[in-house]
Scaffold this motif. Sequence first.
Motif, mmCIF file in Angstrom:
data_model
loop_
_atom_site.group_PDB
_atom_site.id
_atom_site.type_symbol
_atom_site.label_atom_id
_atom_site.label_comp_id
_atom_site.label_asym_id
_atom_site.label_seq_id
_atom_site.Cartn_x
_atom_site.Cartn_y
_atom_site.Cartn_z
ATOM 1 N N GLY A 37 0.825 -1.196 0.000
ATOM 2 C CA GLY A 37 0.000 0.000 0.000
ATOM 3 C C GLY A 37 0.859 1.244 0.000
ATOM 4 N N GLU A 44 -3.462 8.115 -8.743
ATOM 5 C CA GLU A 44 -2.982 6.741 -8.882
ATOM 6 C C GLU A 44 -1.868 6.618 -9.909
ATOM 7 O OE1 GLU A 44 -6.188 4.121 -9.636
ATOM 8 O OE2 GLU A 44 -7.262 4.574 -7.772
ATOM 9 N N LEU A 72 -3.382 4.112 -2.235
ATOM 10 C CA LEU A 72 -4.423 4.234 -1.208
ATOM 11 C C LEU A 72 -4.354 5.605 -0.546
ATOM 12 C CD1 LEU A 72 -3.913 0.783 0.581
ATOM 13 C CD2 LEU A 72 -5.685 1.349 -1.092
ATOM 14 N N THR A 73 -5.526 6.167 -0.291
ATOM 15 C CA THR A 73 -5.579 7.373 0.532
ATOM 16 C C THR A 73 -5.408 6.976 1.993
ATOM 17 O OG1 THR A 73 -7.968 7.240 0.752
ATOM 18 C CG2 THR A 73 -7.097 8.502 -1.124
ATOM 19 N N PRO A 75 -7.564 7.165 4.598
ATOM 20 C CA PRO A 75 -8.658 6.315 5.095
ATOM 21 C C PRO A 75 -8.639 4.919 4.474
ATOM 22 C CG PRO A 75 -9.473 8.514 4.579
ATOM 23 C CD PRO A 75 -8.097 8.432 4.018
ATOM 24 N N GLN A 76 -8.307 4.824 3.171
ATOM 25 C CA GLN A 76 -8.272 3.521 2.511
ATOM 26 C C GLN A 76 -7.158 2.642 3.089
ATOM 27 O OE1 GLN A 76 -7.815 4.784 -1.545
ATOM 28 N NE2 GLN A 76 -10.025 4.877 -1.938
ATOM 29 N N MET A 77 -6.000 3.230 3.379
ATOM 30 C CA MET A 77 -4.907 2.451 3.945
ATOM 31 C C MET A 77 -5.266 1.959 5.338
ATOM 32 S SD MET A 77 -0.851 3.467 4.288
ATOM 33 C CE MET A 77 -0.706 3.660 2.503
ATOM 34 N N THR A 78 -5.964 2.780 6.100
ATOM 35 C CA THR A 78 -6.382 2.370 7.441
ATOM 36 C C THR A 78 -7.326 1.176 7.378
ATOM 37 O OG1 THR A 78 -6.130 4.642 8.229
ATOM 38 C CG2 THR A 78 -7.479 3.159 9.558
ATOM 39 N N LYS A 79 -8.306 1.215 6.454
ATOM 40 C CA LYS A 79 -9.251 0.108 6.307
ATOM 41 C C LYS A 79 -8.538 -1.162 5.840
ATOM 42 C CE LYS A 79 -13.323 2.982 5.354
ATOM 43 N NZ LYS A 79 -14.371 3.321 4.368
ATOM 44 N N ALA A 80 -7.572 -1.005 4.919
ATOM 45 C CA ALA A 80 -6.847 -2.179 4.413
ATOM 46 C C ALA A 80 -6.030 -2.836 5.517
ATOM 47 C CB ALA A 80 -5.946 -1.766 3.248
#
Length: 606
Positions: A37, A44, A72-73, A75-80
């Motif tokens: 990530g 992108e 990944l932004t 928030p997206q990295m946190t969810k991943a």
Amino acid sequence: MNVFCILVFLLCLQVLPMPVHAASKPVTPLPAPLKIGALNYMGEDQVASAWTTTVAMLNRALPDYRFEIVALTIPQMTKALEAGSLAFIITNPGQYAVLEYQYKVSRIATLENGAPVASTVVAIDPDIKTLDDLAGRRVAINSVNAFGGFQLIWRELHALGIDPPDGLRLVETGSPMSTVADAVLAGKADAGVLRGCLLEGLQAGGSPSYGKLHAVGVRTQSDAPCALSSPIYPNWPFAKTKTTDPRLAKEVAQVLLAIPDDGTNRTWTVPLDYQPVLEVFRELKIGPYARHERISVREFFVDYREWFIGGAVGLLFWGLYFVRVETLVRNRTKALAEANDTLLFEMAERKKAETRAEERQRELEHVARLSILGEMATAIAHELNQPLGAIAAYGQGCQLRIEQGSFTQADMKLAAGEIVDQAQRAAKVVQRIRAFVRKRHSEPEAVNLNRLVEDCRVVFEATTTRAGIAVQLEQDRDLPSVLADRVQIEQVVFNLVQNAVDALKARDGGREHRIVLTTGAENDGVRLSVRDTAGGLSDDILARFAEPFLTTKNEGIGLGLALSRSIMEAHGGRLWAERTAQGETRVSFWLPTPHDAARLTDQQAG
């Protein structure tokens, strides 16, 4: 794109009929991709372009694995990470510090080249020049969680007392970060915060309108190739997640550290210290140091019950100990009080006696200085009369030339210079006399004996010149300084010189009238000797040298040398007289250097 092609290929394998061969070998399935990530702050495409070489080298060096970059932004990295779908992450140091605290990621390498981790404030308004000018303004940022895009500048503004929302108004634009610059150009914000060196990149490859932007609060001490408004922090880390095999992480780290620096590759180094990043969060009270909701009293006691129990037990023992100690103290205090009263009375009486003795000593030294000065008074008056007479003569000459109309500017400059020189000469004599006779407390200081002798010469030179006595100085130029009371040492020098002058005056003519002052280093200290050509002292006088009331002068009282010896001994030194091989009298004193003076003082106190 690579994942899409692989999926299409696998789908085709399932749909199309496959020929069957009797001796066909089993097909080795492709390994599952290990996702890396990467923080997406510019789109992108830019993320893929930035890390393509790094991923390709990992795939080439570790063929048993297949690595894949994912933009990944925050928030997206946190969810991943919560879902456990990432093996590694590449992000800015600020987000890494938060993820390390929340998800136990650990860095295995730090980016060595690329854009510096810093922030640049941009604006169009020419009146916005410094960070102070942002107070009360609208400032565009891509996110309040952006490290280089906001938090670094926030720390600088916080130090200036400017904090949102009262100190400035934030305008969040989202990703990519170029939208921050667009917001400033569109007038939606007065200024914007960009990642370091992004402004120069936009101006070089973006719209011409980016040329209207200028950097604000540029730090002149920065050695970066671009304008920065904040200090530079450790670069981006390459970190493994908590689910990644440590052996794999070690292999990946070895590959990253081995990437050559050919001018185009992104190279990596060993993990750096990210303490400066944590200091930003600590000052701003964000990230791992953020203030959370208030907890109830019951929860507080539950969380810290061991501490409370230990504290209660400690207080109990302390109370018992206090009662016992208090009883002993009261008994002993009563016994000590009586002894203390007696001791205080004795100390007070001793202090009074010491004060009276010191006062008498100062009075005696003062009288001795006045006595010496009285003996020099006639010569000093003559010495002062010369520059004063010269000043009067120059003034009368100038007045006469003015009346005759022949006074030129060159004459005026020459006369003024001579008058100033003569006035300074007289002032120097007066200043030395005032410093010498002033009553004062003893004030030890660093004293250079050569310079002290030269200052004394300004005063006693009038006496020696008037008496027709030549004064010769033989000085050691590398003489160390001593710790002494300057005025008291001057008093000793004046006394020794005056005694030599009196001895030469009393001697019949024939030999040259000369006084020689010699300085030099000797036995961890410095020595000054005064030698005259008047002839040596008798053996009886030398044996009783510096005794009180012993004098060879008709009008002397015999206290000058006794006081001089007391001054030397108070400084840890000594005073003595001797007869030279030529039959002349030489009186010397020795003073220890600061290190040796402290040792001698301790011995005397003991």
